[in-house]
Write a protein that holds these residues in place. Structure first.
Motif, PDB file in Angstrom:
ATOM      1  N   VAL A  65       0.817  -1.221   0.000  1.00 10.81           N
ATOM      2  CA  VAL A  65       0.000   0.000   0.000  1.00 10.81           C
ATOM      3  C   VAL A  65       0.846   1.265   0.000  1.00 10.81           C
ATOM      4  CG1 VAL A  65      -1.826  -1.238   1.211  1.00 10.81           C
ATOM      5  CG2 VAL A  65      -0.240   0.202   2.506  1.00 10.81           C
ATOM      6  N   GLN A  66       2.153   1.112   0.152  1.00 17.79           N
ATOM      7  CA  GLN A  66       3.056   2.272   0.180  1.00 17.79           C
ATOM      8  C   GLN A  66       2.852   3.134  -1.067  1.00 17.79           C
ATOM      9  OE1 GLN A  66       5.785   2.829   2.628  1.00 17.79           O
ATOM     10  NE2 GLN A  66       5.705   4.834   1.675  1.00 17.79           N
ATOM     11  N   GLY A  67       2.670   4.426  -0.871  1.00 19.93           N
ATOM     12  CA  GLY A  67       2.484   5.344  -1.985  1.00 19.93           C
ATOM     13  C   GLY A  67       1.042   5.515  -2.424  1.00 19.93           C
ATOM     14  N   ARG A  68       0.164   4.636  -1.991  1.00 23.80           N
ATOM     15  CA  ARG A  68      -1.263   4.742  -2.356  1.00 23.80           C
ATOM     16  C   ARG A  68      -2.129   5.074  -1.146  1.00 23.80           C
ATOM     17  NH1 ARG A  68      -3.972   0.382  -4.048  1.00 23.80           N
ATOM     18  NH2 ARG A  68      -2.667  -1.082  -2.869  1.00 23.80           N
ATOM     19  N   PHE A  69      -1.760   4.556   0.009  1.00 25.11           N
ATOM     20  CA  PHE A  69      -2.525   4.767   1.234  1.00 25.11           C
ATOM     21  C   PHE A  69      -1.765   5.722   2.140  1.00 25.11           C
ATOM     22  CE2 PHE A  69      -4.894   0.402   1.371  1.00 25.11           C
ATOM     23  CZ  PHE A  69      -5.330   0.607   0.075  1.00 25.11           C
ATOM     24  N   THR A  70      -2.528   6.538   2.890  1.00 21.42           N
ATOM     25  CA  THR A  70      -1.934   7.460   3.844  1.00 21.42           C
ATOM     26  C   THR A  70      -2.663   7.363   5.169  1.00 21.42           C
ATOM     27  OG1 THR A  70      -1.363   9.008   2.054  1.00 21.42           O
ATOM     28  CG2 THR A  70      -1.319   9.854   4.316  1.00 21.42           C
ATOM     29  N   ILE A  71      -1.901   7.121   6.228  1.00 19.65           N
ATOM     30  CA  ILE A  71      -2.486   7.071   7.561  1.00 19.65           C
ATOM     31  C   ILE A  71      -2.270   8.417   8.246  1.00 19.65           C
ATOM     32  CG2 ILE A  71      -0.395   6.125   8.661  1.00 19.65           C
ATOM     33  CD1 ILE A  71      -2.302   4.440  10.436  1.00 19.65           C
ATOM     34  N   SER A  72      -3.254   8.840   9.010  1.00 17.98           N
ATOM     35  CA  SER A  72      -3.150  10.106   9.746  1.00 17.98           C
ATOM     36  C   SER A  72      -3.904   9.980  11.056  1.00 17.98           C
ATOM     37  CB  SER A  72      -3.688  11.267   8.907  1.00 17.98           C
ATOM     38  OG  SER A  72      -5.052  11.071   8.599  1.00 17.98           O
ATOM     39  N   GLN A  73      -3.712  10.965  11.930  1.00 14.88           N
ATOM     40  CA  GLN A  73      -4.352  10.895  13.231  1.00 14.88           C
ATOM     41  C   GLN A  73      -4.862  12.254  13.677  1.00 14.88           C
ATOM     42  OE1 GLN A  73      -1.692  13.191  14.180  1.00 14.88           O
ATOM     43  NE2 GLN A  73      -1.761  12.296  16.216  1.00 14.88           N
ATOM     44  N   ASP A  74      -5.812  12.212  14.585  1.00 17.36           N
ATOM     45  CA  ASP A  74      -6.294  13.400  15.280  1.00 17.36           C
ATOM     46  C   ASP A  74      -6.302  13.016  16.750  1.00 17.36           C
ATOM     47  OD1 ASP A  74      -7.702  15.425  16.523  1.00 17.36           O
ATOM     48  OD2 ASP A  74      -9.069  15.711  14.844  1.00 17.36           O
ATOM     49  N   ASN A  75      -5.238  13.362  17.460  1.00 13.67           N
ATOM     50  CA  ASN A  75      -5.129  12.880  18.836  1.00 13.67           C
ATOM     51  C   ASN A  75      -6.147  13.536  19.758  1.00 13.67           C
ATOM     52  OD1 ASN A  75      -3.988  15.429  19.282  1.00 13.67           O
ATOM     53  ND2 ASN A  75      -1.906  14.652  19.305  1.00 13.67           N
ATOM     54  N   ALA A  76      -6.647  14.708  19.386  1.00 10.93           N
ATOM     55  CA  ALA A  76      -7.673  15.350  20.210  1.00 10.93           C
ATOM     56  C   ALA A  76      -8.974  14.565  20.205  1.00 10.93           C
ATOM     57  CB  ALA A  76      -7.909  16.774  19.727  1.00 10.93           C
ATOM     58  N   LYS A  77      -9.202  13.830  19.115  1.00 10.79           N
ATOM     59  CA  LYS A  77     -10.431  13.039  18.979  1.00 10.79           C
ATOM     60  C   LYS A  77     -10.166  11.549  19.147  1.00 10.79           C
ATOM     61  CE  LYS A  77     -12.567  16.314  15.754  1.00 10.79           C
ATOM     62  NZ  LYS A  77     -13.131  16.494  14.391  1.00 10.79           N
ATOM     63  N   ASN A  78      -8.923  11.170  19.413  1.00 14.10           N
ATOM     64  CA  ASN A  78      -8.547   9.751  19.514  1.00 14.10           C
ATOM     65  C   ASN A  78      -8.963   8.992  18.261  1.00 14.10           C
ATOM     66  OD1 ASN A  78      -7.435  10.033  22.098  1.00 14.10           O
ATOM     67  ND2 ASN A  78      -9.426   9.761  23.063  1.00 14.10           N
ATOM     68  N   MET A  79      -8.636   9.566  17.123  1.00 13.70           N
ATOM     69  CA  MET A  79      -9.030   8.946  15.854  1.00 13.70           C
ATOM     70  C   MET A  79      -7.828   8.757  14.946  1.00 13.70           C
ATOM     71  SD  MET A  79     -12.767  10.431  14.885  1.00 13.70           S
ATOM     72  CE  MET A  79     -12.981   9.109  13.700  1.00 13.70           C
ATOM     73  N   VAL A  80      -7.908   7.692  14.163  1.00 14.78           N
ATOM     74  CA  VAL A  80      -6.934   7.399  13.129  1.00 14.78           C
ATOM     75  C   VAL A  80      -7.689   7.222  11.812  1.00 14.78           C
ATOM     76  CG1 VAL A  80      -5.304   5.674  12.280  1.00 14.78           C
ATOM     77  CG2 VAL A  80      -5.219   6.384  14.651  1.00 14.78           C
ATOM     78  N   TYR A  81      -7.089   7.701  10.744  1.00 11.70           N
ATOM     79  CA  TYR A  81      -7.723   7.646   9.435  1.00 11.70           C
ATOM     80  C   TYR A  81      -6.818   6.910   8.455  1.00 11.70           C
ATOM     81  CZ  TYR A  81     -10.138  11.560  11.648  1.00 11.70           C
ATOM     82  OH  TYR A  81     -10.834  12.345  12.524  1.00 11.70           O
ATOM     83  N   LEU A  82      -7.434   6.348   7.424  1.00  9.61           N
ATOM     84  CA  LEU A  82      -6.682   5.730   6.345  1.00  9.61           C
ATOM     85  C   LEU A  82      -7.260   6.215   5.028  1.00  9.61           C
ATOM     86  CD1 LEU A  82      -4.361   3.717   5.764  1.00  9.61           C
ATOM     87  CD2 LEU A  82      -6.137   1.988   5.408  1.00  9.61           C
ATOM     88  N   GLN A  83      -6.528   7.084   4.361  1.00 11.89           N
ATOM     89  CA  GLN A  83      -6.914   7.538   3.036  1.00 11.89           C
ATOM     90  C   GLN A  83      -6.373   6.551   2.016  1.00 11.89           C
ATOM     91  OE1 GLN A  83      -8.830  10.248   2.058  1.00 11.89           O
ATOM     92  NE2 GLN A  83      -8.652   9.366   0.004  1.00 11.89           N
ATOM     93  N   MET A  84      -7.269   5.965   1.238  1.00 19.57           N
ATOM     94  CA  MET A  84      -6.886   4.942   0.279  1.00 19.57           C
ATOM     95  C   MET A  84      -7.160   5.455  -1.131  1.00 19.57           C
ATOM     96  SD  MET A  84      -8.325   1.554   2.231  1.00 19.57           S
ATOM     97  CE  MET A  84     -10.045   1.979   1.963  1.00 19.57           C
ATOM     98  N   ASN A  85      -6.103   5.637  -1.880  1.00 16.12           N
ATOM     99  CA  ASN A  85      -6.210   6.114  -3.258  1.00 16.12           C
ATOM    100  C   ASN A  85      -5.749   5.037  -4.233  1.00 16.12           C
ATOM    101  OD1 ASN A  85      -7.007   8.657  -2.276  1.00 16.12           O
ATOM    102  ND2 ASN A  85      -4.881   9.369  -2.177  1.00 16.12           N
ATOM    103  N   SER A  86      -6.079   5.223  -5.494  1.00 15.39           N
ATOM    104  CA  SER A  86      -5.677   4.280  -6.537  1.00 15.39           C
ATOM    105  C   SER A  86      -5.996   2.844  -6.142  1.00 15.39           C
ATOM    106  CB  SER A  86      -4.174   4.419  -6.828  1.00 15.39           C
ATOM    107  OG  SER A  86      -3.855   5.740  -7.207  1.00 15.39           O
ATOM    108  N   LEU A  87      -7.198   2.643  -5.680  1.00 13.55           N
ATOM    109  CA  LEU A  87      -7.595   1.321  -5.196  1.00 13.55           C
ATOM    110  C   LEU A  87      -7.620   0.300  -6.315  1.00 13.55           C
ATOM    111  CD1 LEU A  87     -10.295   2.459  -2.666  1.00 13.55           C
ATOM    112  CD2 LEU A  87      -8.358   0.994  -2.117  1.00 13.55           C
TER     113      LEU A  87
END
Length: 125
Positions: A65-87
């Motif tokens: 998934v390297q280069g296509r997916f991006t993980i990010s976080q919002d520590n104030a909301k205790n959330m993690v996200y996964l943006q998935m492109n070029s699926l």
């Protein structure tokens, strides 16, 4: 244990994008490292992306998934996200959010960590 709830799965055509979200019920030292695993039908569950929730450090991606997916976080909301492109159709799987106390524990399968119920991602060709 921390409760994890995923959202954002769905069906998309190849080349499309989806964004997954994982909400943790609270921050805990036992769940400092959070990220995503996936399990395709008939295959083992594998880690695909993770990071430390509080700092955003220690980001890890699977080669697939390297280069296509991006993980990010919002520590104030205790959330993690996964943006998935070029699926791709090969990305079709159940996606699970998981958390464990360290990156190493998480990479080893988060066997003593917290897990969500999963969200389905289906990519059609």
């Amino acid at each position: 244990q921390v409760q994890l709830v995923e959202s954002g799965g769905g069906s998309v055509q190849a080349g499309g994008s989806l964004r997954l979200s994982c909400a943790a019920s609270r921050y805990s030292d036992s769940s400092k490292f959070m990220g995503w695993f996936r399990q395709a039908p008939g295959k083992e569950r594998v880690a695909i992306a993770g990071m430390y929730l509080l700092t955003g450090a220690g980001i890890w991606y699977a080669d697939s998934v390297q280069g296509r997916f991006t993980i990010s976080q919002d520590n104030a909301k205790n959330m993690v996200y996964l943006q998935m492109n070029s699926l791709k159709p090969d990305d079709t799987a159940m996606y699970y959010c998981a958390a464990d106390q360290t990156r190493i524990h998480w990479l080893e399968g988060a066997s003593h960590g917290s897990w969500g119920q999963g969200t389905q991602v289906t990519v059609s060709s």
